[in-house]
Design a protein around this motif. Structure first.
Motif, PDB file in Angstrom:
ATOM      1  N   MET A  62      -8.831 -12.777  10.681  1.00  0.00           N
ATOM      2  CA  MET A  62      -8.071 -11.785  11.448  1.00  0.00           C
ATOM      3  C   MET A  62      -6.606 -12.196  11.522  1.00  0.00           C
ATOM      4  N   GLU A  67      -0.305  -0.197  13.810  1.00  0.00           N
ATOM      5  CA  GLU A  67      -1.759   0.018  13.788  1.00  0.00           C
ATOM      6  C   GLU A  67      -2.147   0.934  12.636  1.00  0.00           C
ATOM      7  N   THR A 117      -1.564  -0.975   9.191  1.00  0.00           N
ATOM      8  CA  THR A 117      -2.537  -2.044   8.949  1.00  0.00           C
ATOM      9  C   THR A 117      -3.924  -1.472   8.660  1.00  0.00           C
ATOM     10  N   LYS A 118      -4.216  -0.325   9.261  1.00  0.00           N
ATOM     11  CA  LYS A 118      -5.503   0.332   8.973  1.00  0.00           C
ATOM     12  C   LYS A 118      -5.542   0.797   7.526  1.00  0.00           C
ATOM     13  N   CYS A 161      -6.540  -1.893   5.342  1.00  0.00           N
ATOM     14  CA  CYS A 161      -7.856  -2.483   5.680  1.00  0.00           C
ATOM     15  C   CYS A 161      -7.704  -3.866   6.327  1.00  0.00           C
ATOM     16  N   GLU A 167      -7.758  -6.458   9.399  1.00  0.00           N
ATOM     17  CA  GLU A 167      -8.311  -6.711  10.727  1.00  0.00           C
ATOM     18  C   GLU A 167      -7.255  -7.482  11.510  1.00  0.00           C
ATOM     19  N   CYS A 168      -6.729  -6.891  12.581  1.00  0.00           N
ATOM     20  CA  CYS A 168      -5.568  -7.460  13.267  1.00  0.00           C
ATOM     21  C   CYS A 168      -5.751  -7.525  14.778  1.00  0.00           C
ATOM     22  N   CYS A 169      -5.090  -8.499  15.361  1.00  0.00           N
ATOM     23  CA  CYS A 169      -4.873  -8.536  16.800  1.00  0.00           C
ATOM     24  C   CYS A 169      -3.363  -8.427  16.993  1.00  0.00           C
ATOM     25  N   TYR A 208      -8.184  -9.090   0.795  1.00  0.00           N
ATOM     26  CA  TYR A 208      -7.599  -7.756   0.722  1.00  0.00           C
ATOM     27  C   TYR A 208      -7.297  -7.328  -0.710  1.00  0.00           C
TER      28      TYR A 208
END
Length: 231
Positions: free
Chosen positions: A1, A22, A25-26, A29, A31-33, A132
C-alpha cells in the motif's frame, strides 16, 4: 500500500486535491492511504512515526512556515533523500527555488487532472513497484506495461497477444497463468480472451463492446461470471 501525504494550509484546495488524487490513483489500480494535514510540524511528526512515506505533496505556503524550508529539513536534518516531494503553489516563480531540495515535481494551482495523472504515471514508472505492471519477455528483452494501459489479452496459440493503448505485443505463455496475476478490474470472458473492464462500454449476453466499438465474444462457460461482474 502506498502512503501518500498532502500538506497544504488551504483547506478547500486540500480537499479538492484529495478527491482528484483518489480518482487518479484508482485509475492506476493503486492501493493507497492518503493523509491530509496543514502544518509542517505534522509532517515532521509523520516522518518520525511512519515506517514509510511514498509520496509527499507539499504546499509552498504553510502555516507559520514555507514548504521548501520543510523540504530542506527533510533532506538535510532527517537525511531522507528517497521520499519524492511534489510542491504545489499558485506562484510559478517558486519553481526555481526547489532544486536544492531534490523536488520530484512542481504542480501549479489549480492542478489539472491531466497534469496530476502525468505526474503519477512518471512516479509509478520511476518507483517501479512491479505489482502495477504486467511483465513479459519478447526474445531476450524483458518488457513491462502498466495494467491501466492494457485493453485485453487474446490467446493465439502458441503465443498470447496483449492489446494496449500504445499498440500490440506478442509473447509466449498461457492465458490461465496471465489471469492469475491480473488485478480485479480484469475479467475472463472466453477461453481466448481476458478484458480490462475499464475499456468496456457495454456488456450483453453474447459479448462485450469496447470503447472503440470493437466487439469481443463471451463464451457459454463464462456468461454467468461476466453477468455477475457487470451487475
Amino acid at each position: 500500500m502506498y502512503q501518500i501525504v498532502i500538506c497544504d494550509k488551504d483547506n478547500v484546495f486540500r480537499e479538492n486535491f484529495y478527491q482528484q488524487l483518489e480518482k487518479v490513483t484508482k485509475k492506476f489500480c493503486m492501493e493507497c492511504c492518503i493523509i491530509q494535514c496543514e502544518k509542517a510540524e505534522q509532517v515532521k511528526d509523520m516522518f518520525r512515526k511512519m515506517e514509510q512515506m511514498d509520496l509527499l505533496f507539499l504546499g509552498i505556503e504553510l502555516e507559520k512556515s514555507l514548504g521548501f524550508e520543510l523540504g530542506k529539513y527533510i533532506r538535510e536534518k532527517l537525511y531522507d533523500f528517497d521520499t519524492p516531494i511534489v510542491y504545489v503553489s499558485e506562484k510559478p516563480e517558486h519553481a526555481m527555488k526547489l532544486f536544492e531540495t531534490m523536488a520530484f515535481d512542481f504542480l501549479l494551482k489549480p492542478v489539472s487532472e491531466e497534469k496530476l495523472q502525468s505526474m503519477m504515471e512518471r512516479f509509478l514508472t520511476m518507483n517501479k513497484k512491479a505489482e502495477y505492471f504486467f511483465q513479459f519477455s519478447q526474445g531476450k528483452i524483458q518488457e513491462a506495461v502498466h495494467y491501466n494501459k492494457i485493453i485485453y489479452f487474446q490467446s493465439a496459440s502458441p503465443k498470447l497477444l496483449v492489446y494496449t493503448k500504445d499498440g500490440t505485443n506478442d509473447f509466449y505463455g498461457k492465458l490461465d497463468d496471465v489471469e492469475r496475476q491480473l488485478p480485479e478490474n480484469f475479467v475472463r470472458i472466453h477461453k481466448s480472451y481476458i478484458v480490462n473492464t475499464y475499456y468496456v462500454k457495454k456488456s450483453c449476453y453474447n459479448g462485450v463492446t469496447l470503447l472503440d466499438e470493437q466487439k469481443l465474444p463471451i463464451s457459454r462457460s463464462y456468461k454467468e461470471r461476466v453477468r455477475k461482474f457487470f451487475t
